[in-house]
Scaffold this motif. Structure first.
Motif, PDB file in Angstrom:
ATOM      1  N   LEU A  20       0.830  -1.193   0.000  1.00  0.00           N
ATOM      2  CA  LEU A  20       0.000   0.000   0.000  1.00  0.00           C
ATOM      3  C   LEU A  20       0.868   1.248   0.000  1.00  0.00           C
ATOM      4  N   PHE A  21       0.375   2.315  -0.602  1.00  0.00           N
ATOM      5  CA  PHE A  21       1.075   3.590  -0.512  1.00  0.00           C
ATOM      6  C   PHE A  21       0.040   4.699  -0.423  1.00  0.00           C
ATOM      7  N   TRP A  22       0.504   5.866   0.087  1.00  0.00           N
ATOM      8  CA  TRP A  22      -0.363   7.017   0.297  1.00  0.00           C
ATOM      9  C   TRP A  22      -0.165   8.019  -0.824  1.00  0.00           C
ATOM     10  N   ALA A  23      -1.265   8.636  -1.282  1.00  0.00           N
ATOM     11  CA  ALA A  23      -1.169   9.593  -2.386  1.00  0.00           C
ATOM     12  C   ALA A  23      -2.120  10.762  -2.142  1.00  0.00           C
ATOM     13  N   ARG A  24      -1.740  11.913  -2.705  1.00  0.00           N
ATOM     14  CA  ARG A  24      -2.620  13.070  -2.730  1.00  0.00           C
ATOM     15  C   ARG A  24      -3.420  12.995  -4.040  1.00  0.00           C
ATOM     16  N   LEU A  25      -4.716  13.139  -3.990  1.00  0.00           N
ATOM     17  CA  LEU A  25      -5.587  12.882  -5.131  1.00  0.00           C
ATOM     18  C   LEU A  25      -6.399  14.141  -5.460  1.00  0.00           C
ATOM     19  N   ARG A  26      -6.417  14.502  -6.771  1.00  0.00           N
ATOM     20  CA  ARG A  26      -7.246  15.610  -7.250  1.00  0.00           C
ATOM     21  C   ARG A  26      -7.933  15.190  -8.550  1.00  0.00           C
ATOM     22  N   GLY A  27      -9.193  15.573  -8.708  1.00  0.00           N
ATOM     23  CA  GLY A  27      -9.924  15.172  -9.902  1.00  0.00           C
ATOM     24  C   GLY A  27     -10.921  16.223 -10.362  1.00  0.00           C
ATOM     25  N   ARG A  28     -11.167  16.209 -11.695  1.00  0.00           N
ATOM     26  CA  ARG A  28     -12.175  17.121 -12.258  1.00  0.00           C
ATOM     27  C   ARG A  28     -12.892  16.386 -13.408  1.00  0.00           C
ATOM     28  N   ALA A  29     -14.198  16.565 -13.456  1.00  0.00           N
ATOM     29  CA  ALA A  29     -14.989  15.925 -14.513  1.00  0.00           C
ATOM     30  C   ALA A  29     -14.744  16.632 -15.856  1.00  0.00           C
ATOM     31  N   VAL A  30     -14.662  15.821 -16.928  1.00  0.00           N
ATOM     32  CA  VAL A  30     -14.527  16.404 -18.277  1.00  0.00           C
ATOM     33  C   VAL A  30     -15.793  17.193 -18.606  1.00  0.00           C
ATOM     34  N   ASP A  31     -16.931  16.608 -18.330  1.00  0.00           N
ATOM     35  CA  ASP A  31     -18.203  17.308 -18.511  1.00  0.00           C
ATOM     36  C   ASP A  31     -19.046  17.028 -17.271  1.00  0.00           C
ATOM     37  N   PRO A  32     -19.197  18.036 -16.369  1.00  0.00           N
ATOM     38  CA  PRO A  32     -19.915  17.786 -15.124  1.00  0.00           C
ATOM     39  C   PRO A  32     -21.328  17.285 -15.339  1.00  0.00           C
ATOM     40  N   ARG A  33     -21.912  17.586 -16.492  1.00  0.00           N
ATOM     41  CA  ARG A  33     -23.310  17.183 -16.720  1.00  0.00           C
ATOM     42  C   ARG A  33     -23.416  15.717 -17.095  1.00  0.00           C
ATOM     43  N   GLN A  34     -22.306  15.148 -17.594  1.00  0.00           N
ATOM     44  CA  GLN A  34     -22.350  13.753 -18.023  1.00  0.00           C
ATOM     45  C   GLN A  34     -21.203  12.992 -17.378  1.00  0.00           C
ATOM     46  N   ARG A  35     -21.520  12.137 -16.434  1.00  0.00           N
ATOM     47  CA  ARG A  35     -20.476  11.352 -15.787  1.00  0.00           C
ATOM     48  C   ARG A  35     -19.785  10.431 -16.778  1.00  0.00           C
ATOM     49  N   GLU A  36     -20.554  10.018 -17.848  1.00  0.00           N
ATOM     50  CA  GLU A  36     -19.969   9.089 -18.831  1.00  0.00           C
ATOM     51  C   GLU A  36     -18.851   9.754 -19.637  1.00  0.00           C
ATOM     52  N   ALA A  37     -18.769  11.117 -19.589  1.00  0.00           N
ATOM     53  CA  ALA A  37     -17.698  11.809 -20.330  1.00  0.00           C
ATOM     54  C   ALA A  37     -16.335  11.547 -19.703  1.00  0.00           C
ATOM     55  N   GLY A  38     -16.314  11.075 -18.469  1.00  0.00           N
ATOM     56  CA  GLY A  38     -15.044  10.698 -17.854  1.00  0.00           C
ATOM     57  C   GLY A  38     -14.522  11.736 -16.875  1.00  0.00           C
ATOM     58  N   THR A  39     -13.468  11.330 -16.197  1.00  0.00           N
ATOM     59  CA  THR A  39     -12.845  12.168 -15.156  1.00  0.00           C
ATOM     60  C   THR A  39     -11.330  12.108 -15.306  1.00  0.00           C
ATOM     61  N   ILE A  40     -10.694  13.257 -15.106  1.00  0.00           N
ATOM     62  CA  ILE A  40      -9.222  13.328 -15.115  1.00  0.00           C
ATOM     63  C   ILE A  40      -8.749  13.406 -13.670  1.00  0.00           C
ATOM     64  N   TRP A  41      -7.803  12.513 -13.351  1.00  0.00           N
ATOM     65  CA  TRP A  41      -7.276  12.447 -11.970  1.00  0.00           C
ATOM     66  C   TRP A  41      -5.781  12.726 -11.990  1.00  0.00           C
ATOM     67  N   ILE A  42      -5.319  13.458 -10.955  1.00  0.00           N
ATOM     68  CA  ILE A  42      -3.880  13.664 -10.727  1.00  0.00           C
ATOM     69  C   ILE A  42      -3.528  12.974  -9.410  1.00  0.00           C
ATOM     70  N   VAL A  43      -2.551  12.060  -9.471  1.00  0.00           N
ATOM     71  CA  VAL A  43      -2.176  11.239  -8.320  1.00  0.00           C
ATOM     72  C   VAL A  43      -0.716  11.548  -7.973  1.00  0.00           C
ATOM     73  N   GLU A  44      -0.476  11.989  -6.718  1.00  0.00           N
ATOM     74  CA  GLU A  44       0.892  12.339  -6.279  1.00  0.00           C
ATOM     75  C   GLU A  44       1.257  11.472  -5.075  1.00  0.00           C
ATOM     76  N   ASP A  45       2.333  10.698  -5.190  1.00  0.00           N
ATOM     77  CA  ASP A  45       2.778   9.800  -4.116  1.00  0.00           C
ATOM     78  C   ASP A  45       3.322  10.638  -2.946  1.00  0.00           C
ATOM     79  N   VAL A  46       2.656  10.555  -1.781  1.00  0.00           N
ATOM     80  CA  VAL A  46       3.095  11.324  -0.600  1.00  0.00           C
ATOM     81  C   VAL A  46       3.493  10.384   0.532  1.00  0.00           C
ATOM     82  N   THR A  47       3.829   9.143   0.195  1.00  0.00           N
ATOM     83  CA  THR A  47       4.181   8.173   1.250  1.00  0.00           C
ATOM     84  C   THR A  47       5.377   8.648   2.061  1.00  0.00           C
TER      85      THR A  47
END
Length: 873
Positions: free
Chosen positions: A124-151
């Motif tokens: 297991l490792f610890w990460a800082r996580l941030r995300g934003r929807a490509v199109d907030p009105r449609q969840r199917e449009a997908g999401t972009i995530w930024i993952v930073e290892d802070v272990t």
């Protein structure tokens, strides 16, 4: 990062091997620019130090290489996974999605400072996580995530916190001389609860404003220059006790002083005391060395560091002239010096004592033979050694004369034989002496040096063996804990020499009083223990207890005096009262204290009730430690009445303890329970000072309210009276409260008054010179010396309630009261009778001429709020 860029998938099936985003027909210039921008964007994302991943509901769509490194998967493996599979549990995944998609659907940026993920290898490792929807009105449009290892960052923060929490020195962080953070060691050092000091000015750590300002003037110019600051100073604990502290401070950022300062504080009070003890020991050692009959010198790297006066006399030097001189200067030539060094080198290398005789030279050039005895110490670091020098010129001349006579008489063979015989005898003597020394060392390790009895170590060993024997045989054993009653009075008043003699004689009588198979041990001070193995029942213990009391009942003659001592004995039995050494010792000790409470000179068997009493005592003592700081003490006042007018002429100040303050369920503890604990622990000194200050402040408040105030009678305990700062404390209270000293009457018991005649008289004179009255409490229960009583500046005595209680029924008590009145009248002293409860007692006291009285007949002790009404009435 408030906004996340959108980008085309950069890993996954859409970008097959060899695919290029610009593999199309001949592009226009606009298409070429777009192609270049896409390539640049791809390069940035693929080399980003953080992981970037694009997901569709339940599917990992694309990601950059950093994601593969962080999770330990290959590209194809990661694309085949569901997002749920990189979480440590289904619950963790469901919690995050429920929290995140509610925010993402509103167009917001989702952030989580710490989220745990699972790598391919299961770690297991610890990460800082941030995300934003490509199109907030449609969840199917997908999401972009930024993952930073802070272990590692998280681990570092945990380590820093662990260091702060477990550091043995106090650490505090200050900004603008205000405590912003501190660790538990700091709070414990200064007596504060956790975080209690946070937010307060560091002024509370200093004894006065001058010390506070002075430390700032010394520290901050140095800290602002980018240097650390180190100092030792006196600071104050929360309870006002001074401690000696070593400070080390440095700024977080020398270029920006506003970021604050880190301080490390170490309590060096004990070390300071040890340093003073060491200085005293050095002075004593110096006195011993200066009066030694041998020359003594400390040598380092061929130079004399220190020497005693005898050394200077041997070489004809003035005081201090040998210090710093080379050892070579003490030898007549370089050859003899080098020979002596070579001879000593093997012994020094082996860490042995080196002894030899050499010819040395005085300052005036004359020579003499000296026996040198040297031993290395601290050789690993500085090569130091200590040398003893003895002038053996006369002995050598005598030896030379003997040798010449031997040669002349041709008795070499006989002399040699005698020499060998002497050497053999010396060897035998050394063997015997070594065996005797080993026996002495063994005896010293397991026996008391004063009495020769077994000590605690040997007693524990024998008790452990006796317990094992009792387990095998099924028999019982008993442990008797003996404490000598009032031994401290004898030791303090007649001296330690008398006390030591008494302890040795007690030890002899105890050994005679028990069986040969029993063990008598001394634990230290006036505490003895008797181990009775193999007993049938408690009746045998009673017989031994009676024999011990009888053995110690007769006086102990010493230097023209007859000393009397009695024992208090606590008894516990194995296995009824305990099954191990520690429990039996503790229970016997508890029974001994019960014997003391039962009137001394008796024995008591251990009961569970004693255990409960000991627990109660410990519980009260623990609570008392912070009672003064928690403001749980309160004062009550009992009127002292004039017998002629039956009007109050004084108020006796009485201390009460309301445990847990005014909280619901708080209880008022009687003084008989907690005053002895305050006395034994030494807490009576600060509490007693609080009593005097509070009572004086209350009297001044009554006076401001327009009441006709009367003097206060305040009790001083024996320990408080003998405290060196008593007079200064009273003077400070009078100055702070503005009270007229004539309105304060200090009471001290008769026993305490007589314990230290000279010192007591001086203290009483200083108090009397301030204008305060002095009275003797519990008169008739101690051992007054009339010669002292006449010299003491005492104006009043108080007859103890024990003589008043049966006054109307006991002719003896009436005779005692009449005698006390006669004595008081002859010495022109006033008399107060305590414990007056009936009109008949009051009438008898008036008939004897007693001027004052107090007791339940007139009033019980009153809280401060009810005293005003009593004074007015």
């Amino acid at each position: 990062m408030d906004r996340l860029p959108t980008f085309p998938p950069f890993a996954g099936p859409a970008d097959g091997p060899g695919a290029r985003p610009c593999d199309h027909e001949q592009p226009s210039q606009e298409a070429a620019d777009l192609c270049r921008m896409v390539l640049e964007q791809r390069a940035i994302l693929e080399n980003a130090p953080v992981g970037i991943v694009f997901t569709l509901p339940g599917q990992i769509k694309s990601f950059n290489p950093r994601i593969c490194e962080m999770f330990g998967y290959g590209q194809e493996e990661l694309l085949a996974l569901k997002p749920l599979q990189v979480f440590p549990s289904t619950e963790a995944y469901q919690e995050l999605t429920a929290e995140a998609y509610a925010l993402l659907a509103s167009g917001g940026l989702y952030e989580r400072s710490e989220q745990q993920f699972r790598r391919r290898d299961g770690s297991l490792f610890w990460a800082r996580l941030r995300g934003r929807a490509v199109d907030p009105r449609q969840r199917e449009a997908g999401t972009i995530w930024i993952v930073e290892d802070v272990t590692e960052t998280r681990q570092a923060m945990n380590e820093v916190q662990a260091i702060m929490s477990n550091a043995s020195v106090g650490i505090m962080f200050t900004r603008d001389r205000v405590i912003r953070r501190c660790n538990p060691a700091f709070s414990a050092m200064f007596g504060y609860a956790a975080a209690e000091a946070v937010g307060q000015s560091t002024r509370l750590l200093y004894p006065d404003e001058e010390a506070f300002r002075g430390m700032g003037e010394r520290a901050y110019p140095q800290l602002s220059g980018g240097k650390s600051f180190r100092a030792e100073t006196t600071m104050l604990r929360r309870d006002g006790a001074p401690i000696w502290v070593q400070l080390i401070g440095y700024q977080v950022n020398p270029l920006d002083p506003d970021q604050g300062t880190i301080w490390m504080l170490e309590d060096r009070t004990r070390e300071k005391q040890d340093e003073q003890s060491l200085r005293d020991a050095l002075m004593e050692n110096r006195a011993i060395l200066d009066n030694a009959v041998l020359g003594i010198a400390v040598v380092e790297q061929g130079r004399t560091l220190h020497c005693n006066r005898k050394m200077e006399e041997l070489f004809g030097c003035a005081a201090g002239e040998v210090d710093g001189a080379t050892v070579r200067a003490l030898y007549p030539d370089d050859a003899s010096f080098q020979a002596a060094r070579a001879l000593a080198a093997p012994d020094f290398a082996a860490g042995r004592v080196h002894m030899a005789e050499h010819q040395l030279m005085r300052r005036d050039g004359t020579r003499f033979w000296a026996r040198l005895s040297g031993r290395p110490f601290d050789a690993a670091r500085r090569g130091r050694s200590v040398w003893l020098v003895d002038d053996v010129t006369a002995q050598r001349e005598a030896a030379d004369a003997i040798r010449r006579a031997r040669d002349e008489l041709e008795v070499r063979v006989a002399e040699r034989t005698a020499e060998l015989a002497g050497a053999n005898a010396l060897l035998q003597d050394e063997i015997v002496e070594r065996r005797q020394a080993e026996a002495r060392v063994h005896h010293m390790a397991y026996h008391d040096s004063l009495t020769g009895l077994p000590n605690r170590a040997l007693l524990s060993d024998r008790l452990d063996c006796a317990i094992r024997g009792a387990q095998r045989s099924g028999h019982k054993l008993a442990l008797m804990f003996i404490d000598l009653d009032r031994f401290k009075n004898i030791n303090d008043s007649l001296g330690h020499l008398t006390g030591d003699h008494l302890l040795r004689e007690v030890a002899k009588r105890l050994v005679v009083a028990v069986r040969a198979s029993d063990t008598v041990a001394r634990l230290g001070g006036d505490e003895f223990v008797v181990l009775l193995p193999d007993i049938a029942d408690g009746e045998e213990c009673r017989l031994v207890g009676d024999k011990i009391i009888e053995a110690l009942s007769s006086p102990f003659p010493f230097e023209g005096r007859s000393l009397h001592i009695s024992p208090s004995i606590g008894i516990c039995v194995y296995p009824d009262d305990g099954s191990d050494v520690e429990t039996l010792m503790r229970h016997a000790d508890a029974a001994m204290y019960h014997a003391k409470g039962a009137g001394r000179n008796n024995y008591q068997f251990f009961t569970q009730r004693m255990n409960q009493a000991a627990s109660r005592h410990f519980e009260l003592e623990s609570s008392l430690r912070g009672a003064l700081a928690r403001e749980e003490f309160e004062l009550h006042y009992q009127p002292i009445m004039c017998t002629a007018t039956r009007r109050p002429c004084a108020l006796e100040v009485l201390l009460r303890w309301r445990r847990d303050g005014g909280a619901p369920g708080s209880t008022l503890i009687g003084p008989d329970e907690f005053i002895p604990i305050l006395e034994d622990s030494g807490m009576i000194v600060p509490v007693g000072e609080w009593v005097i200050r509070s009572a004086c402040a209350q009297l001044m408040q009554w006076e401001r309210e327009g009441l006709d105030v009367v003097p206060l009678a305040i009790n001083l305990s024996a320990r408080q009276f003998m405290h060196h700062g008593l007079v200064e404390s009273i003077q400070r209270i009078v100055r702070d409260t503005g009270i007229d000293p004539r309105l304060v009457e200090l009471e001290i018991t008769e026993t305490a008054l007589m314990q230290h005649g000279g010192q007591t008289l001086e203290t009483l004179r200083q108090i009397n010179a301030m204008g305060m009255s002095l009275s003797i409490d519990d008169f008739g229960t101690g051992y007054s010396s009339l010669a002292y009583l006449k010299r003491f500046p005492v104006r009043k005595i108080k007859i103890d309630r024990a003589f008043v209680r049966e006054l109307d029924a006991s002719a003896e008590d009436r005779a005692i009261v009449a005698a006390v009145m006669a004595l008081a009248n002859s010495l022109q002293l006033s008399v107060v009778a305590e414990g007056v409860e009936t009109e008949s007692q009051y009438a008898l006291l008036r008939s004897f001429g007693c001027q004052f009285a107090q007791g339940y007949l007139f009033a019980r002790p009153l809280p401060a709020g009810q005293v005003g009404a009593f004074l007015v009435g």
